[in-house]
Motif scaffolding. Structure first.
Motif, PDB file in Angstrom:
ATOM      1  N   ILE A 100       0.747  -1.256   0.031  1.00 23.85           N
ATOM      2  CA  ILE A 100       0.031   0.021   0.142  1.00 23.85           C
ATOM      3  C   ILE A 100       0.861   1.277   0.025  1.00 23.85           C
ATOM      4  O   ILE A 100       0.697   2.074  -0.644  1.00 23.85           O
ATOM      5  CB  ILE A 100      -1.072   0.066   1.166  1.00 23.85           C
ATOM      6  CG1 ILE A 100      -2.032  -1.395   0.836  1.00 23.85           C
ATOM      7  CG2 ILE A 100      -1.702   1.347   1.280  1.00 23.85           C
ATOM      8  CD1 ILE A 100      -2.944  -1.310   2.182  1.00 23.85           C
ATOM      9  N   LEU A 101       2.032   1.092   0.744  1.00 23.14           N
ATOM     10  CA  LEU A 101       2.959   2.421   0.827  1.00 23.14           C
ATOM     11  C   LEU A 101       3.717   2.424  -0.483  1.00 23.14           C
ATOM     12  O   LEU A 101       3.636   3.743  -0.862  1.00 23.14           O
ATOM     13  CB  LEU A 101       3.784   2.254   1.819  1.00 23.14           C
ATOM     14  CG  LEU A 101       4.911   3.246   2.112  1.00 23.14           C
ATOM     15  CD1 LEU A 101       4.285   4.688   2.458  1.00 23.14           C
ATOM     16  CD2 LEU A 101       6.126   2.819   3.173  1.00 23.14           C
ATOM     17  N   ALA A 102       3.866   1.519  -0.996  1.00 26.59           N
ATOM     18  CA  ALA A 102       4.800   1.787  -2.513  1.00 26.59           C
ATOM     19  C   ALA A 102       3.644   2.228  -3.557  1.00 26.59           C
ATOM     20  O   ALA A 102       3.971   2.902  -4.215  1.00 26.59           O
ATOM     21  CB  ALA A 102       5.381   0.239  -2.846  1.00 26.59           C
ATOM     22  N   SER A 103       2.439   1.694  -3.469  1.00 27.32           N
ATOM     23  CA  SER A 103       1.471   1.902  -4.348  1.00 27.32           C
ATOM     24  C   SER A 103       0.945   3.867  -4.020  1.00 27.32           C
ATOM     25  O   SER A 103       0.855   4.269  -5.084  1.00 27.32           O
ATOM     26  CB  SER A 103       0.031   1.028  -4.237  1.00 27.32           C
ATOM     27  OG  SER A 103       0.225   0.023  -4.332  1.00 27.32           O
ATOM     28  N   ALA A 104       0.967   3.940  -2.794  1.00 26.30           N
ATOM     29  CA  ALA A 104       0.753   5.464  -2.675  1.00 26.30           C
ATOM     30  C   ALA A 104       1.832   6.271  -3.174  1.00 26.30           C
ATOM     31  O   ALA A 104       1.563   7.436  -3.530  1.00 26.30           O
ATOM     32  CB  ALA A 104       0.499   5.648  -1.027  1.00 26.30           C
ATOM     33  N   LEU A 105       3.249   5.765  -2.887  1.00 26.77           N
ATOM     34  CA  LEU A 105       4.215   6.605  -3.261  1.00 26.77           C
ATOM     35  C   LEU A 105       4.215   6.631  -4.919  1.00 26.77           C
ATOM     36  O   LEU A 105       4.697   7.737  -5.507  1.00 26.77           O
ATOM     37  CB  LEU A 105       5.646   6.004  -2.940  1.00 26.77           C
ATOM     38  CG  LEU A 105       6.025   6.035  -1.349  1.00 26.77           C
ATOM     39  CD1 LEU A 105       7.135   5.484  -0.859  1.00 26.77           C
ATOM     40  CD2 LEU A 105       5.941   7.633  -1.023  1.00 26.77           C
ATOM     41  N   ALA A 106       3.829   5.600  -5.561  1.00 26.77           N
ATOM     42  CA  ALA A 106       3.841   5.660  -7.295  1.00 26.77           C
ATOM     43  C   ALA A 106       2.760   6.433  -7.468  1.00 26.77           C
ATOM     44  O   ALA A 106       3.003   7.195  -8.414  1.00 26.77           O
ATOM     45  CB  ALA A 106       3.579   4.088  -7.480  1.00 26.77           C
ATOM     46  N   TYR A 107       1.738   6.582  -6.879  1.00 29.60           N
ATOM     47  CA  TYR A 107       0.699   7.509  -7.375  1.00 29.60           C
ATOM     48  C   TYR A 107       0.961   8.878  -6.818  1.00 29.60           C
ATOM     49  O   TYR A 107       0.821   9.685  -7.814  1.00 29.60           O
ATOM     50  CB  TYR A 107      -0.632   7.332  -6.618  1.00 29.60           C
ATOM     51  CG  TYR A 107      -1.963   7.933  -6.789  1.00 29.60           C
ATOM     52  CD1 TYR A 107      -2.608   7.911  -8.003  1.00 29.60           C
ATOM     53  CD2 TYR A 107      -1.953   9.117  -5.770  1.00 29.60           C
ATOM     54  CE1 TYR A 107      -3.635   8.812  -8.113  1.00 29.60           C
ATOM     55  CE2 TYR A 107      -3.162  10.059  -6.252  1.00 29.60           C
ATOM     56  CZ  TYR A 107      -4.038   9.845  -7.302  1.00 29.60           C
ATOM     57  OH  TYR A 107      -4.802  10.743  -7.665  1.00 29.60           O
ATOM     58  N   GLN A 108       1.555   9.150  -5.944  1.00 30.94           N
ATOM     59  CA  GLN A 108       1.963  10.545  -5.459  1.00 30.94           C
ATOM     60  C   GLN A 108       2.862  11.074  -6.454  1.00 30.94           C
ATOM     61  O   GLN A 108       3.007  12.279  -6.892  1.00 30.94           O
ATOM     62  CB  GLN A 108       2.477  10.530  -4.116  1.00 30.94           C
ATOM     63  CG  GLN A 108       2.844  12.089  -3.744  1.00 30.94           C
ATOM     64  CD  GLN A 108       1.607  12.649  -3.304  1.00 30.94           C
ATOM     65  OE1 GLN A 108       0.671  12.287  -3.150  1.00 30.94           O
ATOM     66  NE2 GLN A 108       2.033  14.247  -3.532  1.00 30.94           N
ATOM     67  N   PHE A 109       4.022  10.290  -6.763  1.00 36.83           N
ATOM     68  CA  PHE A 109       5.116  10.684  -7.756  1.00 36.83           C
ATOM     69  C   PHE A 109       4.926  10.685  -9.107  1.00 36.83           C
ATOM     70  O   PHE A 109       5.587  10.844  -9.889  1.00 36.83           O
ATOM     71  CB  PHE A 109       6.387   9.848  -7.371  1.00 36.83           C
ATOM     72  CG  PHE A 109       7.168  10.174  -6.069  1.00 36.83           C
ATOM     73  CD1 PHE A 109       7.459  11.743  -5.819  1.00 36.83           C
ATOM     74  CD2 PHE A 109       7.297   9.323  -5.147  1.00 36.83           C
ATOM     75  CE1 PHE A 109       8.120  11.975  -4.492  1.00 36.83           C
ATOM     76  CE2 PHE A 109       8.202   9.885  -3.884  1.00 36.83           C
ATOM     77  CZ  PHE A 109       8.305  11.154  -3.683  1.00 36.83           C
TER      78      PHE A 109
END
Length: 199
Positions: A100-109
């Motif tokens: 979930i954290l990696a997905s959120a970072l991918a979305y944010q960046f």
């Protein structure tokens, strides 16, 4: 119901308060905000229930329900289904949290999977995220971050450095002998490995 009501109250407090010259923060807005603050502080005779309500509505983990399907890449068969993290082992919960954290970072960046070059600055600081979890789960998270080409600053106890050492290029060791004077040493990962082998 409490969360939805709280979100509506927040939106009402902010409605028509910003923007054009006609938008005013008037007395009615003041009383809407005051009503929420009074409940946060605990109203007379309702302190315990207000404290419970405050804990519930201010913990954003309660704001969302999620489900996720983990699938095998080869045939798209479902491996695991998550409808929140209840009933999962500690390792499964950790892996889900890293995903979930990696997905959120991918979305944010705005990251694309497999993208190798980017002009975006992808710096993430992780403070003791791997301190309590299993080594396998930590490596799983680090692999995900590596595939996203993130630049990481990882703060971790020395006991966990063996987990991250294959994912970093340098090590900064902070040592505070007898709690008097802190010392900082900067080493490349190669220098760290040589010192480790010499011990």
């Amino acid at each position: 119901m409490d969360i939805r009501s709280f979100q509506q109250d927040l939106r009402a407090c902010l409605a028509d308060t910003l923007g054009g010259e006609d938008d005013l923060y008037d007395e009615s807005k003041f009383y809407q905000v005051k009503k929420l603050i009074d409940r946060f502080n605990g109203r007379e005779g309702q302190t315990d229930s207000d404290k419970k309500w405050t804990r519930k509505v201010t913990d954003v983990r309660n704001w969302f329900l999620f489900s996720a399907s983990e699938r095998w890449r080869e045939d798209n068969q479902e491996k695991e289904y998550y409808s929140d993290s209840a009933g999962k082992s500690g390792g499964q919960k950790e892996k889900l949290a890293y995903t979930i954290l990696a997905s959120a970072l991918a979305y944010q960046f705005g990251l694309e999977w497999g993208e190798t070059r980017s002009k975006s600055f992808r710096f993430v600081m992780i403070d003791e995220a791997f301190g309590r979890g299993s080594d396998d789960s930590a490596r799983y998270g680090l692999e995900l971050f590596s595939k996203l080409n993130l630049q990481l600053l990882i703060v971790t106890p020395l006991q966990k450095i063996h987990v991250i050492e294959n994912y970093v290029k340098s090590v900064n060791l902070v040592h505070n002998e007898e709690g008097k004077n802190s010392m900082l040493r900067n080493l490349t990962i190669e220098e760290y490995h040589r010192e480790k082998e010499a011990r």
